[in-house]
Design a protein around this motif. Structure first.
Motif, PDB file in Angstrom:
ATOM      1  N   THR B 193       0.997  -1.294   0.047  1.00 20.66           N
ATOM      2  CA  THR B 193      -0.162   0.055  -0.105  1.00 20.66           C
ATOM      3  C   THR B 193       0.845   1.141  -0.099  1.00 20.66           C
ATOM      4  O   THR B 193       1.851   1.101   0.582  1.00 20.66           O
ATOM      5  CB  THR B 193      -0.908  -0.075   1.456  1.00 20.66           C
ATOM      6  OG1 THR B 193      -1.471  -1.336   1.479  1.00 20.66           O
ATOM      7  CG2 THR B 193      -1.970   1.136   1.169  1.00 20.66           C
ATOM      8  N   VAL B 194       0.626   2.098  -0.908  1.00 17.15           N
ATOM      9  CA  VAL B 194       1.327   3.553  -0.868  1.00 17.15           C
ATOM     10  C   VAL B 194       0.486   4.632  -0.432  1.00 17.15           C
ATOM     11  O   VAL B 194      -0.657   4.763  -1.094  1.00 17.15           O
ATOM     12  CB  VAL B 194       1.920   3.716  -2.108  1.00 17.15           C
ATOM     13  CG1 VAL B 194       2.845   4.845  -2.164  1.00 17.15           C
ATOM     14  CG2 VAL B 194       2.976   2.386  -2.529  1.00 17.15           C
ATOM     15  N   PHE B 195       0.848   5.428   0.565  1.00 14.00           N
ATOM     16  CA  PHE B 195       0.346   6.675   0.904  1.00 14.00           C
ATOM     17  C   PHE B 195       1.226   7.962   0.709  1.00 14.00           C
ATOM     18  O   PHE B 195       2.344   8.012   1.213  1.00 14.00           O
ATOM     19  CB  PHE B 195      -0.198   6.692   2.230  1.00 14.00           C
ATOM     20  CG  PHE B 195      -0.988   7.819   2.788  1.00 14.00           C
ATOM     21  CD1 PHE B 195      -2.409   7.783   2.423  1.00 14.00           C
ATOM     22  CD2 PHE B 195      -0.498   8.952   3.419  1.00 14.00           C
ATOM     23  CE1 PHE B 195      -3.161   8.850   2.838  1.00 14.00           C
ATOM     24  CE2 PHE B 195      -1.121   9.808   3.915  1.00 14.00           C
ATOM     25  CZ  PHE B 195      -2.372  10.214   3.648  1.00 14.00           C
ATOM     26  N   LEU B 196       1.115   8.552  -0.453  1.00  7.12           N
ATOM     27  CA  LEU B 196       1.988   9.547  -0.690  1.00  7.12           C
ATOM     28  C   LEU B 196       1.199  10.992  -0.765  1.00  7.12           C
ATOM     29  O   LEU B 196       0.103  11.094  -1.226  1.00  7.12           O
ATOM     30  CB  LEU B 196       2.928   9.467  -1.989  1.00  7.12           C
ATOM     31  CG  LEU B 196       1.894   9.494  -3.289  1.00  7.12           C
ATOM     32  CD1 LEU B 196       2.136  10.893  -3.944  1.00  7.12           C
ATOM     33  CD2 LEU B 196       2.555   8.425  -4.093  1.00  7.12           C
ATOM     34  N   SER B 197       2.222  12.019  -0.489  1.00  4.68           N
ATOM     35  CA  SER B 197       1.863  13.517  -0.788  1.00  4.68           C
ATOM     36  C   SER B 197       2.532  13.970  -1.655  1.00  4.68           C
ATOM     37  O   SER B 197       3.845  13.747  -1.719  1.00  4.68           O
ATOM     38  CB  SER B 197       1.994  14.113   0.625  1.00  4.68           C
ATOM     39  OG  SER B 197       3.284  14.582   1.076  1.00  4.68           O
ATOM     40  N   SER B 198       2.270  14.937  -2.359  1.00  2.40           N
ATOM     41  CA  SER B 198       2.979  15.458  -3.485  1.00  2.40           C
ATOM     42  C   SER B 198       2.317  16.718  -4.013  1.00  2.40           C
ATOM     43  O   SER B 198       0.845  16.911  -3.869  1.00  2.40           O
ATOM     44  CB  SER B 198       3.355  14.468  -4.750  1.00  2.40           C
ATOM     45  OG  SER B 198       3.908  15.250  -5.634  1.00  2.40           O
TER      46      SER B 198
END
Lengths: 283, 310
Positions: B193-198
């Protein structure tokens, strides 16, 4: 916990502060002894009066007295400040906190600081013993009668014990300052101020007492300064440290009282450091 | 025991107030979202919106003043050990500057409690393109190199969820492409699972399945990207006189000028109503077509509504 300690070892042993503030002592002692031996070899012979057994042993145990000296506490405090506040400066708490509980991270750091200084002091004491013997041999002096393994162990053990309380107090107070200020410099400055003020108060307390007798008397008993000195006196001299006051009274407490007060201060500061770190937001 | 059916990450009314209650600054307000296992989830917001504070609360770096963080069904406050299943990159990879890249990874591995697996470290360094610089001190690394080392550190213990705060910051075009492939590969090939802010919305649009948009500390929209773009699609109107057309439509929808045309914040279903209003106002209608917005336009429309309303 051993993993956390291994991680601390990986990082701190590579930091230059470890060389300048921990391994400094054995290196400095080694250099000093080599110079003394070179001088002795060049000039031949030595002082007319060879030291007695007690002086000979005491000379080899000097390193253990470092934590009881103001300069020693400053140097130890500087390393504690770098090791703990450095994580804020490098911004690296974010790297390690998600991997392990904050309590064990701080505990590992404290344990490594203690182990590093213990190793450095043991090494320095070993160097002192070896090179004092070599220096004597170069000067053509035999080891004084009475210098036995048990006498050495007893003297070094007592000196180490005398230095333990101020060492732990410095660790706790500078550690708390490092966590609250998040700054190596600020923690160091606070450590310097605490060490100097506390030592000064032990000396100047009696002179200040005429201006506020009950306050000074109370502070003299409640603050850790006198108790740290008193504990060292009990360990090394077997007697209390006596401070005469101008009104004729004398402060000379038993070692259990001083152990309780100094221990309470150290434990309270240490617990406050852990509690503050556990609750702290790492932005 | 964690629930295998539980979301990988769930935020429930998560809040953070700095300063005293009543007089404090509410950095994050009742943020709720849910990330399914294997999903790539984007967390978007303008500077100061509360993204980093939310991510830090998720990683146990900041204590929430309200709400819960649940990882794999476990409340982070009660079961902090669940963070062992999380890999993270915050602040562009903060490392010990006096240690080499490799030594930094060994520190992370030891802190995590895993024995230092030299092959694993070598493989990750190779994967992020730092094999040749592994023995160099991190203080000599560029921002992009630190960022890549941060990704290696995040993946070191083979976590189930990877939380990345601005993972492509400081990367060049080739690095961004590699990172994009890496992130997609984590989900597609390794079921991570990937949780990213950008803030690079084009990148988010390409790699994420779903996004949440946060503004002023609150989640203002959460949707699958495809749905969001569909919901936020506008109509391109070619009409004259443009001033009359704009006045006629601005009373009901957001309207932006785009050259000699107008972009109206109306849905495709509202096209007849748009045409009626224009003709009713005396404008001549030359063209009316659906305008597909990209994520950046949607993001701006959502996070700067006052500009659109003006």
């Amino acid at each position: 916990m051993l993993d956390a300690l291994a991680a601390e070892r990986l990082k701190l042993t590579r930091h230059k502060a470890t060389w300048f503030l921990v391994w400094l002592y054995p290196v400095l002692f080694l250099v000093a002894y080599l110079i003394a031996i070179a001088v002795a070899a060049a000039h031949g012979g030595g002082p007319s009066k060879p030291p007695g057994a007690a002086d000979w042993i005491s000379q080899t145990a000097i390193i253990w007295k470092l934590p009881d000296q103001t300069i020693g506490r400053l140097l130890i405090g500087a390393y504690v400040a770098v090791a703990i506040a450095g994580e804020y400066g490098w911004n690296t708490w974010k790297l390690v906190i998600p991997h392990r509980s904050r309590t064990s991270l701080l505990l590992a750091k404290v344990a490594l600081i203690v182990l590093l200084f213990l190793a450095a002091f043991l090494l320095t004491a070993g160097i002192s013993l070896l090179f004092t013997w070599i220096e004597g041999a170069v000067r053509g002096r035999a080891v004084p009668t009475g210098v036995t393994a048990s006498a050495i162990l007893d003297a070094h053990g007592r000196a180490a014990l005398a230095g333990l309380a101020p060492f732990l107090f410095t660790l706790a107070s500078v550690g708390l300052a490092a966590i609250l200020t998040r700054s190596t410099i600020a923690a160091l400055v606070i450590g310097v101020v605490v060490a100097i003020v506390e030592k000064l108060f032990v000396q100047l307390g009696p002179y200040l007492s005429p201006y506020a007798p009950s306050l000074v008397w109370g502070l003299y008993h409640a603050l850790p300064g006198y108790h740290l000195v008193n504990l060292a006196s009990w360990v090394t001299e077997g007697a209390p440290h006596r401070t005469p006051f101008p009104d004729g009274s004398i402060v000379a407490l038993d070692w259990t009282t001083s152990l309780a007060v100094a221990g309470a201060w150290t434990a309270a500061l240490g617990a406050a450091a852990f509690a503050a770190f556990r609750r702290q937001d790492i932005n | 025991m964690s629930d295998p059916q539980a979301p990988a990450l769930e935020l429930v009314n998560l809040s953070k107030t700095y300063g005293r209650r009543g007089k404090g600054v509410r950095a994050v307000r009742d943020v709720s979202l849910s990330v399914a296992p294997g999903e790539v989830y984007g967390f978007l917001g303008p500077n100061g919106a509360g993204k980093s504070t939310t991510i830090r609360m998720t990683l146990g770096l900041i204590a929430p003043t309200g709400g819960e963080v649940r990882l794999f069904g476990e409340d982070l406050r009660r079961h902090p050990a669940v963070l062992k299943r999380v890999g993270s990159l915050v602040d562009g990879g903060a490392f010990y500057p006096f240690l080499s890249g490799r030594r930094n990874l060994e520190v992370v591995a030891s802190t995590h409690g895993a024995p230092t697996d030299a092959d694993r470290i070598d493989s990750l360094l190779d994967q992020v393109g730092l094999a040749k610089d592994a023995k160099r001190k991190v203080k000599g690394y560029s921002t992009g190199m630190r960022q890549r080392l941060g990704v290696a550190a995040a993946l070191l213990h083979d976590p189930d969820i990877v939380i990345l705060d601005e993972p492509v910051n400081g990367l060049d075009v080739a690095g961004i492409q590699e990172m994009r492939a890496l992130i997609r590969g984590l989900a597609a090939d390794h079921r991570k699972t990937v949780f990213l802010s950008s803030h690079l919305l084009h990148e988010v649009q390409q790699v994420c399945d779903r996004v949440a948009i946060i503004s002023k500390g609150e989640v203002v929209r959460e949707a699958r990207i495809a749905d969001l773009l569909r919901q936020e699609a506008g109509l391109r109107v070619e009409a004259a006189p443009l001033d009359i057309a704009e006045a006629a439509l601005a009373a009901r929808w957001s309207v932006e000028r785009s050259g000699d045309a107008l972009v109206v914040g109306a849905t495709r279903d509202e096209a007849p109503e748009v045409a009626r209003r224009l003709i009713g106002a005396g404008a001549q209608l030359f063209g009316l077509a659906a305008e597909q917005r990209n994520l950046e336009e949607v993001f701006l429309a959502i996070t700067q509504p006052e500009t659109d309303d003006a």
